[in-house]
Design an enzyme around this catalytic site. Structure first.
Site, PDB file in Angstrom:
ATOM      1  N   TYR A   1     141.878-122.939  -5.634  1.00 52.17           N
ATOM      2  CA  TYR A   1     142.412-121.584  -5.893  1.00 52.17           C
ATOM      3  C   TYR A   1     143.806-121.612  -6.513  1.00 52.17           C
ATOM      4  CZ  TYR A   1     138.986-120.612  -2.153  1.00 52.17           C
ATOM      5  OH  TYR A   1     137.876-120.544  -1.358  1.00 52.17           O
TER       6      TYR A   1
ATOM      7  N   TYR B   1     133.718-111.469   2.140  1.00 52.58           N
ATOM      8  CA  TYR B   1     133.778-112.790   1.492  1.00 52.58           C
ATOM      9  C   TYR B   1     132.767-113.682   2.191  1.00 52.58           C
ATOM     10  CZ  TYR B   1     135.245-117.533   0.459  1.00 52.58           C
ATOM     11  OH  TYR B   1     135.249-118.848   0.088  1.00 52.58           O
TER      12      TYR B   1
ATOM     13  N   ASP C   1     127.677-113.439   9.121  1.00 52.19           N
ATOM     14  CA  ASP C   1     128.478-114.585   8.718  1.00 52.19           C
ATOM     15  C   ASP C   1     129.617-114.719   9.729  1.00 52.19           C
ATOM     16  OD1 ASP C   1     130.348-116.271   7.629  1.00 52.19           O
ATOM     17  OD2 ASP C   1     130.243-115.432   5.595  1.00 52.19           O
TER      18      ASP C   1
ATOM     19  N   LYS D   1     133.224-123.678   9.953  1.00 52.78           N
ATOM     20  CA  LYS D   1     134.633-123.772  10.346  1.00 52.78           C
ATOM     21  C   LYS D   1     134.842-124.420  11.732  1.00 52.78           C
ATOM     22  CE  LYS D   1     136.949-120.909   7.066  1.00 52.78           C
ATOM     23  NZ  LYS D   1     136.164-119.986   6.243  1.00 52.78           N
TER      24      LYS D   1
HETATM   25  C1  LIG Z   1     135.334-119.916   4.997  1.00 61.00           C
HETATM   26  C2  LIG Z   1     134.253-118.914   4.930  1.00 61.00           C
HETATM   27  C3  LIG Z   1     133.090-119.140   4.179  1.00 61.00           C
HETATM   28  C4  LIG Z   1     132.910-120.357   3.312  1.00 61.00           C
HETATM   29  O1  LIG Z   1     132.896-121.532   4.034  1.00 61.00           O
HETATM   30  P1  LIG Z   1     133.205-122.909   3.255  1.00 61.00           P
HETATM   31  O2  LIG Z   1     133.026-123.955   4.284  1.00 61.00           O
HETATM   32  O3  LIG Z   1     134.600-122.788   2.761  1.00 61.00           O
HETATM   33  O4  LIG Z   1     132.214-123.004   2.148  1.00 61.00           O
HETATM   34  C5  LIG Z   1     132.105-118.184   4.212  1.00 61.00           C
HETATM   35  N1  LIG Z   1     132.229-117.075   4.943  1.00 61.00           N
HETATM   36  C6  LIG Z   1     133.330-116.828   5.685  1.00 61.00           C
HETATM   37  C7  LIG Z   1     133.405-115.584   6.503  1.00 61.00           C
HETATM   38  C8  LIG Z   1     134.380-117.732   5.679  1.00 61.00           C
HETATM   39  O5  LIG Z   1     135.488-117.466   6.391  1.00 61.00           O
END
Ligand SMILES: *Cc1c(COP(=O)(O)O)cnc(C)c1O
Length: 423
Positions: free
Chosen positions: A26, A152, A246, A275
């Protein structure tokens, strides 16, 4: 870094030469980065010996701090056996134990877990499960997704169109891909009615609705009430559309409960985790499906084989780290720690409300946000001289510390935010 106090920082030779070769995320090539030589607990040690208190926790993932000995030991023991095995035709204990544990840990009748190596890919897998489920259940025309403004879901080609096309970081790609149907979060009567209408008009072509529960992270740490999530679940049910949550950011205690969706008293159909799944140590993600979805894949149908299988799927080191991380959640009071962090963040960030240029202060679990009336990237260099690793983006200054952070260290971070917000 800019500013005279940083010019004399010692820079090791690998940093000098390597910075001309790495492509930063980024950012333009000249983007600054700090050389780190050690990380332990909530402390990062820079090459010149300085220590910074980590307010970001490896992009919101290092829930137990850096280098937790229990995770290191588990990874080391796994390394002695093997670091990785191809996951087709070969089975290993770390992944099998982890899958079964996740189905028990996550509330609801989740029965299958698909492992990948990044959050974005776990969302893509969720989308593919929804698409194939539609095919299996005779809804071949259901090929689109509905997502929310401010959202996102990753950086890959299929997850970018799920993000807010105007505000999101992928605006330059607008028009390149089949866009998702986009709605405002149903936070009041008007937006609820609008979502209801959109679903009524388009449910036929929608494979799934995708949303980050309670906190939209990369969209600017925007928070919504559990009732909003409950409304989304209710409307998905009314119109017969799958709901993908998500929880890549919100999962594993970040919002005060193990999973954010628990606060809304609902269960999604498909759940994406990453994460903090591995305690922020090794790349790992999981996509979970509930029983009715999984059972559809037991039918005799050409679409009943999920066509996905990354080389590093269910990496053994990462799965060992995740099992050790779950052990820590069982043995140590992470949710109480999140509650304590929430109370402290509220008390210590609240005074920012009175500052000129601050438009909002909000806290949810171990997430503290001070929203400014301007872009904050230019403030990044102000934090290291205050002994803090804090990385503002968009229009916010925020903290997502490790759940293990002590009161004194957290106070130093909030003090740094108050100071930078005030100037
Ligand atoms: C970080 C994140 C992603 C993407 O995960 P990566 O491991 O960076 O590909 C997708 N959705 C949410 C809500 C995130 O915080």
């Amino acid at each position: 870094m800019t500013g005279s106090d940083t010019a004399e920082w010692f820079e090791p030779d690998w940093f000098e030469t390597g910075r001309k070769a790495v492509w930063p995320p980024y950012a333009r090539f000249e983007a600054e980065a700090l050389p780190v030589v050690a990380a332990s607990g909530v402390r990062l040690t820079l090459a010149d010996g300085r220590e910074l208190i980590d307010g970001v926790a490896n992009w919101w993932s290092a829930c137990h701090g850096h280098g937790h000995p229990a995770i290191k030991a588990a990874v080391s023991a796994q390394l002695d056996r093997f670091p990785h095995l191809m996951f087709a035709g070969l089975a290993h204990e770390s992944a099998y134990r982890l899958a079964e544990r996740l189905t028990r840990l996550v509330p609801g009748d989740f029965t299958r877990v698909f492992f990948t190596e990044s959050g974005s890919v776990s969302v893509e897998v969720g989308l593919k499960i929804a698409l194939q489920y539609a095919m299996i259940t005779g809804r071949r025309f259901a090929t689109r997704f509905l997502a929310f403004r401010g959202g996102y879901h990753g950086d890959t080609l299929a997850t970018m169109p799920l993000a807010d096309p105007e505000e999101g970081m992928h605006a330059m790609y607008a028009g390149v891909f089949n866009p998702a149907l986009l709605a405002d979060l149903p936070e009041d009567e008007a937006t609820t009615a609008a979502l209801d209408r959109l679903l009524a008009d388009s449910a036929r072509e929608i494979a799934a609705v995708v949303v980050e529960p309670l906190v939209q992270g990369a969209g600017g740490m925007k928070m919504h009430a559990p009732e909003t999530l409950a409304t989304i679940r209710r409307l998905c049910d009314r119109h017969g559309v799958l709901l993908i949550l998500d929880e890549i950011f919100t999962g594993f205690g970040r919002t005060g409960t193990m999973f954010a969706f628990e606060q809304a008293g609902v269960v999604p159909d498909i759940l994406c985790l990453s994460k903090a799944l591995s305690g922020g140590t090794l790349p790992l993600a999981a996509t979970l499906a509930r029983r009715p979805i999984a059972e559809a894949f037991e039918r005799d149908h050409p679409a009943a084989v999920l066509m996905h299988g990354p080389t590093y799927m269910a990496n053994a080191l990462a799965c060992a780290a995740a099992n050790a991380s779950l052990d820590l959640f069982e043995a140590e009071p992470r949710l109480e720690q999140a509650a304590r962090i929430e109370a402290q963040l509220k008390a210590e960030l609240e005074p920012c409300c009175a500052l000129p240029g601050v438009v909002d202060v909000r806290v949810k679990g171990a997430i503290g946000v001070v929203q400014m009336d301007r872009q904050t990237d230019a403030l990044r260099h102000r934090f290291p001289p205050l002994g803090a690793w804090i990385r503002p983006f968009r229009d916010i200054l925020y903290l997502t510390p490790s759940l293990t952070i002590g009161e004194g260290d957290l106070s130093r971070l909030t003090a740094a935010i108050r100071r930078v917000a005030a100037s």
